[in-house]
Design a protein around this motif. Structure first.
Motif, PDB file in Angstrom:
ATOM      1  N   ASP A  61      20.055 -12.265 -15.918  1.00  0.00           N
ATOM      2  CA  ASP A  61      19.400 -11.945 -14.653  1.00  0.00           C
ATOM      3  C   ASP A  61      20.412 -12.281 -13.545  1.00  0.00           C
ATOM      4  N   SER A  62      20.623 -11.369 -12.597  1.00  0.00           N
ATOM      5  CA  SER A  62      21.792 -11.502 -11.713  1.00  0.00           C
ATOM      6  C   SER A  62      21.814 -12.824 -10.944  1.00  0.00           C
ATOM      7  N   GLU A  63      20.641 -13.270 -10.481  1.00  0.00           N
ATOM      8  CA  GLU A  63      20.583 -14.517  -9.709  1.00  0.00           C
ATOM      9  C   GLU A  63      20.939 -15.714 -10.591  1.00  0.00           C
ATOM     10  N   LYS A 104      10.428 -12.436  -8.221  1.00  0.00           N
ATOM     11  CA  LYS A 104      11.079 -13.670  -7.749  1.00  0.00           C
ATOM     12  C   LYS A 104      10.287 -14.886  -8.200  1.00  0.00           C
ATOM     13  N   LYS A 127      13.395 -12.109 -19.147  1.00  0.00           N
ATOM     14  CA  LYS A 127      12.911 -13.289 -18.415  1.00  0.00           C
ATOM     15  C   LYS A 127      11.503 -13.676 -18.810  1.00  0.00           C
ATOM     16  N   GLU A 139      11.296 -15.483 -11.546  1.00  0.00           N
ATOM     17  CA  GLU A 139      12.674 -15.990 -11.564  1.00  0.00           C
ATOM     18  C   GLU A 139      12.775 -17.467 -11.166  1.00  0.00           C
TER      19      GLU A 139
HETATM   20 MG    MG Z   1      16.921 -10.832 -10.896  1.00  0.00          MG
END
Ligand code: MG
Ligand code: NAD
Length: 397
Positions: free
Chosen positions: A151-153, A219, A126, A222
């Protein structure tokens, strides 16, 4: 049977790299063929993987590791190389799919080298999107490469976002576990130790991202990552704390419909969705049992105890120059905390101070037109952060 998918894993010895190779190991024989595996300086770990997966090349990014790696793989068919140029060469080799799982902006040029016509780049790294994600995505489009978020989100959003409905997206929501200090009172957070901060309640990850989760800078990074990946205005990206990490991301459309992706917190799920993309594949991840979970909780992030989200959003409003500086300063501050050179609360404070110092001294560009510009700001922000941390540790010594 179709030809094996030719894949490379950059950052193979890390948490995401190993999870990727675990899926490869479990896939039916002949599904994948490994082109390149890379690591930083974990020669032993890389050599073990190379013996198991027989890539065409194994690369250690650290130039000091060349002879150790070639000794470790002597007598095998695996070609070895080391150093930053070898890393970029390996990333650009002829693969159908590349996992970018190097940590930090150190992975930027390798991730970018993997953007090849017709190839898919699964991006976990990221920091390279925070550093220069607009340029990165523009480069991907220009070269005809597909970027698949790991990235999971972001992987959740990618799965819930229907291209034909993009014009109707009213907002997306990224969930945050809240990290190990989600319910700690502010006064206790000043004394956080390295050990406290590395003990993530839900995910098992590399050290850098674990600290980022503890400060919640993760976050913040993200939110920036999402705007760049999905070309969204910052106001359309929301964050909600969800301690169980079952719902990973949600897309809300103008008609009020909300599509979400759910799953147990196991990175092999999002990784598999990119590895098999546009198909699906099996994983051994634990299945979701909603009745057993019985409840899911959601809450608003606390801006007082976790200022990182605000700092990241401010940088995002400023543009790519500021997010590159934010990322670099954060990498330096996290490394300093891990080395015992600063306190936990100094991490985000340093990032904010570096941003305001750089903003006072120069005009940070809104957009980069070349990766060299991004690397230049990255290097300068690192120097400013280093100086600040040096002064901090001198004053507390
Ligand atoms: Mg993540
Ligand atoms: P990690 O520290 O476990 O592994 C990092 C990998 O990068 C290792 O293979 C290491 O050898 C390599 N590396 C480190 N420094 C390097 C350098 N200077 N040059 C070349 N290679 C270098 O990290 P991780 O947890 O696997 O995270 C990798 C990336 O994925 C990060 O950007 C992280 O934010 C992202 N990510 C991780 C997770 C997770 O569950 N671990 C989840 C979402 C996103």
């Amino acid at each position: 049977m179709s030809a094996p998918r030719r894949i490379s894993v950059l950052g193979a010895t890390g948490s995401v790299g190993l999870a990727t190779l675990d899926l490869v190991r479990r896939a039916p024989q002949g599904t994948f063929e490994i082109v390149a595996l890379t690591a930083h300086r974990n020669v032993e770990g890389l050599a073990d993987l190379a013996r198991e997966f027989s890539p065409e090349i194994a690369v250690a990014a650290d130039p000091q590791c060349g002879s150790a790696l070639s000794d470790a793989l002597a007598g095998t068919s695996v070609r070895t190389a080391c150093g930053p140029d070898a890393l970029i060469e390996a990333a650009g080799m002829d693969a159908d799919w590349v996992m970018a799982a190097i940590v930090g902006s150190a992975g930027l040029m390798a991730s970018a080298a993997a953007l090849r016509p017709g190839a898919a780049l699964a991006i976990a790294n990221k920091e390279c999107l925070v550093c220069s994600g607009d340029l990165f995505m523009q480069t991907a489009r220009a070269r005809g490469a597909t970027v698949l978020p790991v990235d999971s989100e972001h992987n959740a959003i990618f799965q819930a976002l229907r291209d034909e409905h993009r014009g109707h997206v009213s907002r997306i929501t990224l969930t945050a576990s809240g990290g190990p200090f989600r319910d700690w009172p502010a006064d206790r957070m000043a004394g956080v130790t390295r050990r406290d901060a590395l003990a993530h309640p839900v995910w098992e990850m590399g050290e850098k991202i674990s600290i980022d989760s503890a400060t919640m800078m993760n976050k913040g990074l993200e939110v920036i990552e999402a705007c760049r990946l999905f070309d969204l205005a910052p106001a359309k990206v929301d964050v909600v704390v969800h301690p169980q990490s079952i719902v990973h991301g949600l897309v809300e459309y103008g008609d009020g419909s909300v599509l979400a992706q759910l799953g147990t917190p196991d990175m092999r799920i999002p990784i598999a969705s990119t590895l098999a993309w546009p198909e699906r594949m099996e994983t051994p991840a634990e299945r979701l049992d909603l009745a057993r979970l019985s409840r899911l909780d959601f809450e608003t992030p606390d801006p007082e105890r976790f200022p990182a989200l605000r700092v990241a959003r401010e940088a995002l409003e400023h543009g790519e120059g500021a997010t590159a500086a934010l990322n670099a300063a954060n990498e330096v501050a996290v490394a300093a905390f891990l080395a015992g050179r600063t306190g936990f609360l100094d991490i985000v404070r340093t990032v904010e101070d570096v941003l305001s110092a750089m903003d006072r001294r120069e005009t940070l560009p809104k957009r980069f037109s070349a990766f060299d510009e991004a690397l230049d700001i990255d290097a300068r922000a690192r120097r400013v952060a280093d100086e600040m941390i040096g002064r901090l540790s001198a004053s507390s010594a």
